[in-house]
Design a protein around this motif. Structure first.
Motif, PDB file in Angstrom:
ATOM      1  N   ARG A 181       5.141  54.918  19.152  1.00  0.00           N
ATOM      2  CA  ARG A 181       6.491  54.402  18.883  1.00  0.00           C
ATOM      3  C   ARG A 181       7.563  55.447  19.154  1.00  0.00           C
ATOM      4  NH1 ARG A 181       6.949  50.274  14.060  1.00  0.00           N
ATOM      5  NH2 ARG A 181       5.231  48.911  14.577  1.00  0.00           N
ATOM      6  N   GLN A 187      10.618  55.382  22.075  1.00  0.00           N
ATOM      7  CA  GLN A 187      12.039  55.390  21.736  1.00  0.00           C
ATOM      8  C   GLN A 187      12.719  56.717  22.053  1.00  0.00           C
ATOM      9  OE1 GLN A 187      13.787  52.734  20.583  1.00  0.00           O
ATOM     10  NE2 GLN A 187      11.921  51.566  20.898  1.00  0.00           N
ATOM     11  N   PHE A 205      13.681  58.201  24.788  1.00  0.00           N
ATOM     12  CA  PHE A 205      14.793  58.138  25.741  1.00  0.00           C
ATOM     13  C   PHE A 205      16.053  57.603  25.068  1.00  0.00           C
ATOM     14  CE2 PHE A 205      17.253  55.875  28.975  1.00  0.00           C
ATOM     15  CZ  PHE A 205      17.495  56.917  29.852  1.00  0.00           C
ATOM     16  N   TYR A 206      15.892  56.563  24.230  1.00  0.00           N
ATOM     17  CA  TYR A 206      17.041  55.945  23.582  1.00  0.00           C
ATOM     18  C   TYR A 206      17.671  56.847  22.527  1.00  0.00           C
ATOM     19  CZ  TYR A 206      15.155  51.818  25.816  1.00  0.00           C
ATOM     20  OH  TYR A 206      14.674  50.934  26.728  1.00  0.00           O
ATOM     21  N   ILE A 207      16.899  57.743  21.969  1.00  0.00           N
ATOM     22  CA  ILE A 207      17.415  58.660  20.958  1.00  0.00           C
ATOM     23  C   ILE A 207      17.806  59.988  21.589  1.00  0.00           C
ATOM     24  CG2 ILE A 207      16.815  59.913  18.838  1.00  0.00           C
ATOM     25  CD1 ILE A 207      17.113  56.911  18.456  1.00  0.00           C
ATOM     26  N   VAL A 254      18.719  60.932  24.758  1.00  0.00           N
ATOM     27  CA  VAL A 254      19.890  60.995  25.650  1.00  0.00           C
ATOM     28  C   VAL A 254      21.195  61.031  24.851  1.00  0.00           C
ATOM     29  CG1 VAL A 254      21.154  59.765  27.443  1.00  0.00           C
ATOM     30  CG2 VAL A 254      18.677  60.016  27.619  1.00  0.00           C
ATOM     31  N   PRO A 255      21.426  60.114  23.903  1.00  0.00           N
ATOM     32  CA  PRO A 255      22.664  60.202  23.133  1.00  0.00           C
ATOM     33  C   PRO A 255      22.777  61.501  22.313  1.00  0.00           C
ATOM     34  CG  PRO A 255      21.717  58.039  22.851  1.00  0.00           C
ATOM     35  CD  PRO A 255      20.719  58.870  23.592  1.00  0.00           C
TER      36      PRO A 255
END
Length: 89
Positions: free
Chosen positions: A48, A52, A54-56, A58-59
């Motif tokens: 999991r 996730q 990449f979504y966490i 990068v920002p």
């Protein structure tokens, strides 16, 4: 009493017995409730998190870069060189 017939206790409302329903029960002494739980937790969590990342990541990376740039820019603007460049003071 409803309609001259006793309804029974909750769940036993006087209906005819149901047929064709099989009920299987496993003794609590035969169960292994946490069999493999630690192994599954480690690998499921890893799957999991990597899904996730990449979504966490990068920002968070962009936010850190913006924060670092702003902090460095603020320090530069407070220096003599920054004041001279912008004509302040």
């Amino acid at each position: 009493m409803a309609g001259g017939k006793w309804m029974g206790w909750w769940g036993h409302l006087g209906a005819p017995k149901q047929r064709g329903i099989a009920v299987y029960v496993l003794s609590p002494y035969e169960q292994r409730a946490f069999a493999g739980a630690a192994h599954q937790a480690v690998f499921n969590t890893f799957r999991r998190v990597t899904g996730q990342a990449f979504y966490i990541g990068v920002p968070l990376g962009l936010g850190y870069a913006l924060f670092s740039w702003g902090k460095e820019n603020h320090q530069w603007r407070l220096s003599k060189e920054g004041h001279a460049h912008h004509g302040d003071h």
